[in-house]
Design an enzyme around this catalytic site. Structure first.
Site, mmCIF file in Angstrom:
data_model
loop_
_atom_site.group_PDB
_atom_site.id
_atom_site.type_symbol
_atom_site.label_atom_id
_atom_site.label_comp_id
_atom_site.label_asym_id
_atom_site.label_seq_id
_atom_site.Cartn_x
_atom_site.Cartn_y
_atom_site.Cartn_z
ATOM 1 N N GLN A 173 0.846 -1.205 0.000
ATOM 2 C CA GLN A 173 0.000 0.000 0.000
ATOM 3 C C GLN A 173 0.876 1.248 0.000
ATOM 4 O OE1 GLN A 173 -2.471 0.326 3.482
ATOM 5 N NE2 GLN A 173 -0.945 -0.530 4.865
ATOM 6 N N HIS A 195 -2.978 0.017 -3.762
ATOM 7 C CA HIS A 195 -3.933 0.449 -2.739
ATOM 8 C C HIS A 195 -4.384 1.879 -3.053
ATOM 9 C CE1 HIS A 195 -5.476 1.953 1.148
ATOM 10 N NE2 HIS A 195 -5.774 0.694 1.426
ATOM 11 N N ASP A 238 -8.109 0.744 -3.329
ATOM 12 C CA ASP A 238 -9.050 0.892 -2.226
ATOM 13 C C ASP A 238 -9.649 2.297 -2.316
ATOM 14 O OD1 ASP A 238 -10.517 0.906 0.085
ATOM 15 O OD2 ASP A 238 -8.903 0.198 1.379
ATOM 16 N N GLU A 273 -11.629 -2.169 -4.034
ATOM 17 C CA GLU A 273 -12.064 -2.427 -2.660
ATOM 18 C C GLU A 273 -12.973 -1.298 -2.175
ATOM 19 O OE1 GLU A 273 -9.999 -3.157 1.745
ATOM 20 O OE2 GLU A 273 -8.789 -3.225 -0.091
ATOM 21 N N ASP A 307 -14.969 -4.573 2.163
ATOM 22 C CA ASP A 307 -14.198 -4.014 3.268
ATOM 23 C C ASP A 307 -15.133 -3.356 4.277
ATOM 24 O OD1 ASP A 307 -12.457 -2.821 5.002
ATOM 25 O OD2 ASP A 307 -11.493 -1.518 3.550
ATOM 26 N N GLN A 329 -11.702 -8.628 2.564
ATOM 27 C CA GLN A 329 -10.520 -8.277 3.345
ATOM 28 C C GLN A 329 -10.728 -8.750 4.781
ATOM 29 O OE1 GLN A 329 -7.573 -5.113 5.415
ATOM 30 N NE2 GLN A 329 -9.143 -4.194 4.128
ATOM 31 N N LYS A 331 -9.438 -8.015 8.115
ATOM 32 C CA LYS A 331 -8.667 -7.000 8.841
ATOM 33 C C LYS A 331 -8.284 -7.589 10.197
ATOM 34 C CE LYS A 331 -11.842 -3.779 8.243
ATOM 35 N NZ LYS A 331 -12.716 -4.345 7.194
#
Length: 419
Positions: A173, A195, A238, A273, A307, A329, A331
């Site tokens: 990212q 990302h 993202d 995302e 996400d 995702q 996390k």
């Protein structure tokens, strides 16, 4: 092998705690900080240092196993636990956990991890997710040390999985430095990038998404011009719900725009995302379903990654069962005990959904190392390079732990074959 002592130390994470509410209310950036007063309880500044706690378990033979408690960058909002400050939570670890874990036999990771992940404190509440995260890392390391094995081998045996024989694709990212850090990622041959941190419609997505389209075109050109022969990374963006904001959450408008993004990055595969944020788990599932149907009707080959509102193991199961995304995702700090992250990866894979073993920039090198072992034992689609936003450090920690462990596993296999 038994645990004979528990020791803690306060530490720093690889990034910062940010008061998301204050930022959304218009807090102005001032260099690397923000002007104004914090809004979320627990914060003393809109951006403040990320804090961690190392939990060290001393074994009866003198070995020390450890894990790091850490929480996400945007703590204290969205149903998450409060801001995680070491000064506040170190005493809880010693008062609530130490008496219960000392003397325990290290025969099985899964059972011990589940017990402490579900533990209820004397005040009737569960432990903070960050504590459950770090404690279960330490338990896994302790069981591995007791058995003289890698953490990956312990997971593989207890969950009946096959160990990876090749590296798991690493996702780098870039943070806001989305041009320079792409160059770094290309030089290092990262399999998934960038990302991009596309979290603002006006400054990062642009009107009708033009800023991101220009960035996507630049990204494609940069990879083709600078990448080594045969280099074909996955483009994973993202967008933090900004596409939904820009197109009024209209599935048709969002699908047409995603088709433009696909064309902008061809011939590379595109993952997006968090295309929208519908404000609730139920709403997000419905919105993703509508968008995915529109994409299928138009035959647009973009992978959608869930996400927002997909935080816990229960959330992940619901999103997977609903069939509304190509990837979830996971996390890791938000799931608490790493046993939940393991189960989340395995559940997604079993049901044909891509598993992204993610996390946050606000973790530590230790939590990343443990996540690498989870990845090697569960074979997710990709793993996040963490912690931090500097690219180099996260890639180094993730890549090197993976290569070390794979080398050890190969050596063990060769030794057993030679016997």
């Amino acid at each position: 092998m038994r645990i004979v002592d528990l020791i803690t130390s306060a530490g720093l994470t690889g990034f910062y705690f940010d008061d998301q509410k204050a930022i959304k209310l218009g807090a102005k950036e001032d260099g690397f900080t923000y002007r104004g007063e914090p809004v979320t309880p627990g914060f003393t500044a809109i951006r403040q240092k990320g804090e961690s706690i190392s939990i060290m378990l001393v074994l009866e033979d003198g070995q020390v196993a450890y894990g790091d408690c850490a929480a996400v960058q945007y703590s204290g909002v969205g149903g998450r636990d409060p801001l995680f400050l070491a000064e506040e939570y170190v005493p809880i670890i010693h008062q609530e956990i130490a008496p219960k874990i000392m003397g325990r036999e290290l025969s099985c990771f899964q059972e011990l991890a589940q017990e402490f992940d579900r533990m209820i404190q004397s005040n009737g509440q569960r432990l903070h997710t960050a504590i459950r995260y770090g404690l279960t890392q330490a338990i896994l390391d302790a069981v591995a040390k007791a058995q003289h094995r890698t953490m990956a081998e312990v997971i593989a045996e207890e969950y009946n999985t096959s160990l990876a024989v090749e590296p798991i694709p690493v996702f780098a990212q870039t943070g806001d430095d989305r041009y320079l850090n792409v160059d770094k990622s290309i030089i290092k041959g990262v399999p998934v990038l960038p990302h991009g941190l596309i979290n603002n419609v006006k400054t990062k997505l642009g009107k009708e998404g033009r800023i991101l389209l220009d960035y996507a075109s630049w990204l494609r050109k940069r990879i083709l011009e600078s990448g080594p022969s045969g280099y074909s990374p996955v483009i994973h963006l993202d967008v933090y719900g900004t596409i939904g904001l820009a197109f009024d959450d209209d599935p048709k408008g969002m699908a047409i725009y995603l088709g433009e993004l696909v064309e902008a990055v061809e011939p590379f595969k595109l993952r997006v995302e968090g295309p929208m944020d519908a404000g609730s788990r139920k709403g997000q599932i419905q919105a993703l379903k509508a968008l995915r149907n529109e994409l299928r009707t138009r035959n647009i080959p973009v992978e959608i990654v869930a996400d927002e509102w997909c935080n816990t193991l229960e959330d992940i199961i619901e999103f997977v069962d609903a069939g509304v995304c190509d990837m979830v995702q996971i996390k890791t700090p938000d799931l608490g005990g790493i046993n939940n992250s393991i189960e989340a990866v395995l559940y997604a894979i079993k049901h044909g959904v891509g598993a992204y073993l993610g996390g946050t920039c606000n973790e530590t090198e230790r939590s990343c190392q443990v996540c690498v072992h989870i990845a090697l034992a569960t074979n997710p689609t990709q793993i996040l390079a963490k912690p931090g936003m500097g690219v180099d450090e996260g890639i180094m920690i993730t890549h090197n732990e993976m290569q070390r462990t794979l080398a050890l596993l190969r050596a063990k296999k060769n030794l057993s074959i030679g016997r």
